[in-house]
Design a protein around this motif. Structure first.
Motif, mmCIF file in Angstrom:
data_model
loop_
_atom_site.group_PDB
_atom_site.id
_atom_site.type_symbol
_atom_site.label_atom_id
_atom_site.label_comp_id
_atom_site.label_asym_id
_atom_site.label_seq_id
_atom_site.Cartn_x
_atom_site.Cartn_y
_atom_site.Cartn_z
ATOM 1 N N VAL A 71 0.844 -1.205 0.000
ATOM 2 C CA VAL A 71 0.000 0.000 0.000
ATOM 3 C C VAL A 71 0.873 1.246 0.000
ATOM 4 O O VAL A 71 0.633 2.199 -0.761
ATOM 5 N N ALA A 72 1.908 1.251 0.860
ATOM 6 C CA ALA A 72 2.809 2.400 0.924
ATOM 7 C C ALA A 72 3.523 2.596 -0.410
ATOM 8 O O ALA A 72 3.713 3.739 -0.867
ATOM 9 N N TYR A 73 3.923 1.492 -1.039
ATOM 10 C CA TYR A 73 4.567 1.590 -2.352
ATOM 11 C C TYR A 73 3.604 2.179 -3.379
ATOM 12 O O TYR A 73 3.976 3.054 -4.166
ATOM 13 N N TRP A 74 2.376 1.703 -3.363
ATOM 14 C CA TRP A 74 1.369 2.158 -4.325
ATOM 15 C C TRP A 74 1.102 3.658 -4.157
ATOM 16 O O TRP A 74 1.122 4.421 -5.117
ATOM 17 N N VAL A 75 0.870 4.059 -2.905
ATOM 18 C CA VAL A 75 0.581 5.469 -2.626
ATOM 19 C C VAL A 75 1.817 6.325 -2.886
ATOM 20 O O VAL A 75 1.734 7.415 -3.466
ATOM 21 N N GLY A 76 2.986 5.826 -2.449
ATOM 22 C CA GLY A 76 4.225 6.575 -2.645
ATOM 23 C C GLY A 76 4.574 6.749 -4.104
ATOM 24 O O GLY A 76 5.096 7.798 -4.514
ATOM 25 N N LYS A 77 4.288 5.735 -4.912
ATOM 26 C CA LYS A 77 4.572 5.825 -6.345
ATOM 27 C C LYS A 77 3.736 6.925 -6.988
ATOM 28 O O LYS A 77 4.220 7.666 -7.864
ATOM 29 N N LYS A 78 2.480 7.041 -6.532
ATOM 30 C CA LYS A 78 1.616 8.096 -7.068
ATOM 31 C C LYS A 78 2.142 9.479 -6.670
ATOM 32 O O LYS A 78 2.133 10.414 -7.475
ATOM 33 N N GLU A 79 2.627 9.612 -5.423
ATOM 34 C CA GLU A 79 3.206 10.884 -4.986
ATOM 35 C C GLU A 79 4.504 11.182 -5.734
ATOM 36 O O GLU A 79 4.779 12.326 -6.090
ATOM 37 N N GLN A 80 5.288 10.142 -5.987
ATOM 38 C CA GLN A 80 6.532 10.313 -6.722
ATOM 39 C C GLN A 80 6.253 10.779 -8.147
ATOM 40 O O GLN A 80 6.932 11.666 -8.679
ATOM 41 N N LYS A 81 5.246 10.183 -8.771
ATOM 42 C CA LYS A 81 4.878 10.568 -10.135
ATOM 43 C C LYS A 81 4.375 12.008 -10.175
ATOM 44 O O LYS A 81 4.642 12.757 -11.125
ATOM 45 N N ARG A 82 3.653 12.397 -9.115
ATOM 46 C CA ARG A 82 3.076 13.744 -9.065
ATOM 47 C C ARG A 82 4.127 14.816 -8.799
ATOM 48 O O ARG A 82 4.074 15.914 -9.366
ATOM 49 N N LEU A 83 5.125 14.496 -7.970
ATOM 50 C CA LEU A 83 6.056 15.521 -7.493
ATOM 51 C C LEU A 83 7.481 15.364 -8.008
ATOM 52 O O LEU A 83 8.245 16.338 -8.009
ATOM 53 N N GLY A 84 7.848 14.149 -8.406
ATOM 54 C CA GLY A 84 9.232 13.909 -8.784
ATOM 55 C C GLY A 84 10.115 13.732 -7.553
ATOM 56 O O GLY A 84 9.670 13.811 -6.413
ATOM 57 N N ILE A 85 11.421 13.498 -7.784
ATOM 58 C CA ILE A 85 12.393 13.323 -6.700
ATOM 59 C C ILE A 85 13.172 14.612 -6.530
ATOM 60 O O ILE A 85 13.707 15.166 -7.494
#
Length: 431
Positions: free
Chosen positions: A191-205
């Protein structure tokens, strides 16, 4: 007549605490005494109450010393290197931040207190989330999910209440659920990976690193014992191994572990008393509720109200679903967190369900285990019936409705995943 008195006792108890007419402790003691007197038991109630107190005494001792133990180690800074390492690894990657948040919350929840977890984790991570532009809803949700899963631990509250309510050692409720908790942990990582991936896609690193140590006060730094990190970790591993392997009774484990931790980290008598006083605020309310619950369950059991209510319920439950009660209880355990606070459910509702299940040949412990898969464990950080939920959303500065909308589906699915595994491994029955 006894069944009617029992249902009235439960109804008045639930009404008095849900409407906040009485505190939980007062309601647990006063309401059953009144209905016990109405039922004509009079002086017999004293014996029933004493039996109830004797039943919950080991649980009360375990909870009290578990809170003291983890409180001392938290003040000594045992968790600091672990959490600092997590923060160093995540840097400016939203995916790693979300996973780190989950792990941070799970570690902090080892003391069994949701409020302290939220007070530790949210202020420490909120600046990082704001700096990266990440959603505070995600912060509150991940902290809630991590804390909720770890709240299944026997000193977390619900498991202790569940065991107390049916007269079973909380360790017997908890230990068979460890594999299901493990599956729940793996699921939450997904779940954390799924949610984090969406945040990563939205904001970048982004290029950013956050230091936990700068958030400490001078008083907190003064209590830290960084040189004792390894001894404290080894002591905790030994304590938890002893608990799981049941080499010693649970209350004895935490009494001995607490004394060793206290002497190891704070050898001076005045330091030891200071640490005890610091943890008293968290320990005393829990102990008061547990012993008040002993009065409640002692009277309902001794008078025969529980048995009478169970017989009444069995008469209206279709025969075809009697054996499926554990699975059904697990299914609705998270939604029940929105309706009943832990005391109302575990001391008012669950004993009746457990007694009814036994009449269909289902052990009462299965109802307890099904209940703790979600009711005020995974479900507690989104319940409007607990003060810690409002502490969580207040610290994260999010609206309750938004928080519930995000977290409910993940909490519900987490319970379903654990319940399916518990069924497959034979811990709870589905038919």
């Amino acid at each position: 007549m006894l069944a009617i008195l029992g249902f009235l006792t439960i109804a008045i108890f639930l009404y008095s605490i849900l409407s906040k007419r009485l505190s939980v402790i007062v309601a647990l003691v006063l309401v059953p005494i009144i209905f016990g007197i109405i039922g004509g038991f009079g002086l017999e109630l004293g014996e029933f109450m004493l039996e109830g107190l004797q039943l919950v005494a080991p649980t009360g001792v375990m909870l009290g010393f578990a809170i003291l133990y983890f409180g001392v180690l938290s003040n000594a800074g045992m968790f600091d290197p672990i959490l600092s390492r997590i923060l160093k690894i995540v840097k400016g990657d939203p995916l790693k931040v979300v996973i780190g948040t989950l792990l941070f919350a799970m570690i902090a929840q080892l003391d069994g207190s949701g409020a302290s977890t939220f007070l530790i984790v949210i202020p420490a991570l909120l600046p990082l989330y704001d700096r990266l532009g990440m959603s505070r809803i995600v912060l509150a949700g991940m902290v809630g999910l991590g804390a909720g899963l770890m709240n299944i631990m026997p000193w977390g509250g619900p498991t202790a209440r569940a065991g107390t309510a049916i007269g079973i050692d909380p360790g017997e409720v908890f230990i068979p659920l460890l594999p299901s908790m493990g599956i729940g942990f793996l699921w939450l990582l997904f779940v954390a990976y799924w949610v984090g991936k969406k945040e990563q896609k939205r904001l970048g690193i982004q290029d950013y690193e956050y230091d936990l140590q700068t958030e400490m006060s001078e008083e907190e730094r003064g209590m830290r014992r960084p040189k004792l990190f390894i001894p404290n970790v080894l002591l905790t591993i030994l304590t938890l191994t002893t608990l799981v392997m049941q080499w010693l009774p649970l209350p004895v484990v935490f009494i001995v572990a607490f004394v060793i931790a206290l002497m190891l980290n704070y050898p001076k008598p005045d330091q030891q008393m200071d640490q005890i006083q610091r943890q008293a605020k968290g320990a005393i309310p829990v102990l008061a509720i547990i012993f008040a619950a002993g009065i409640f369950t002692g009277i309902l059991t001794g008078t025969g109200m529980i048995d009478a209510m169970a017989l009444a319920l069995v008469s209206v439950v279709p025969d075809g679903i009697g054996g499926s009660m554990p699975a059904l209880v697990a299914l609705i355990s998270v939604p029940l967190s929105l309706v009943f606070n832990p005391d109302a459910y575990y001391f008012g509702v669950m004993p009746i369900l457990a007694q009814s299940a036994e009449m269909y040949g289902v052990p009462a412990i299965e109802i307890a285990q099904a209940s703790v898969l979600g009711q005020m464990t995974v479900g507690f950080p989104l319940s409007p019936l607990t003060a810690s939920t409002f502490l969580l959303i207040g610290l994260a500065q999010v609206e309750l409705a938004d928080h519930q909308r995000f977290m409910f589906k993940w909490a519900f699915l987490t319970t379903i995943v654990m319940a399916i595994f518990a069924i497959l491994t034979g811990v709870i029955s589905a038919w």
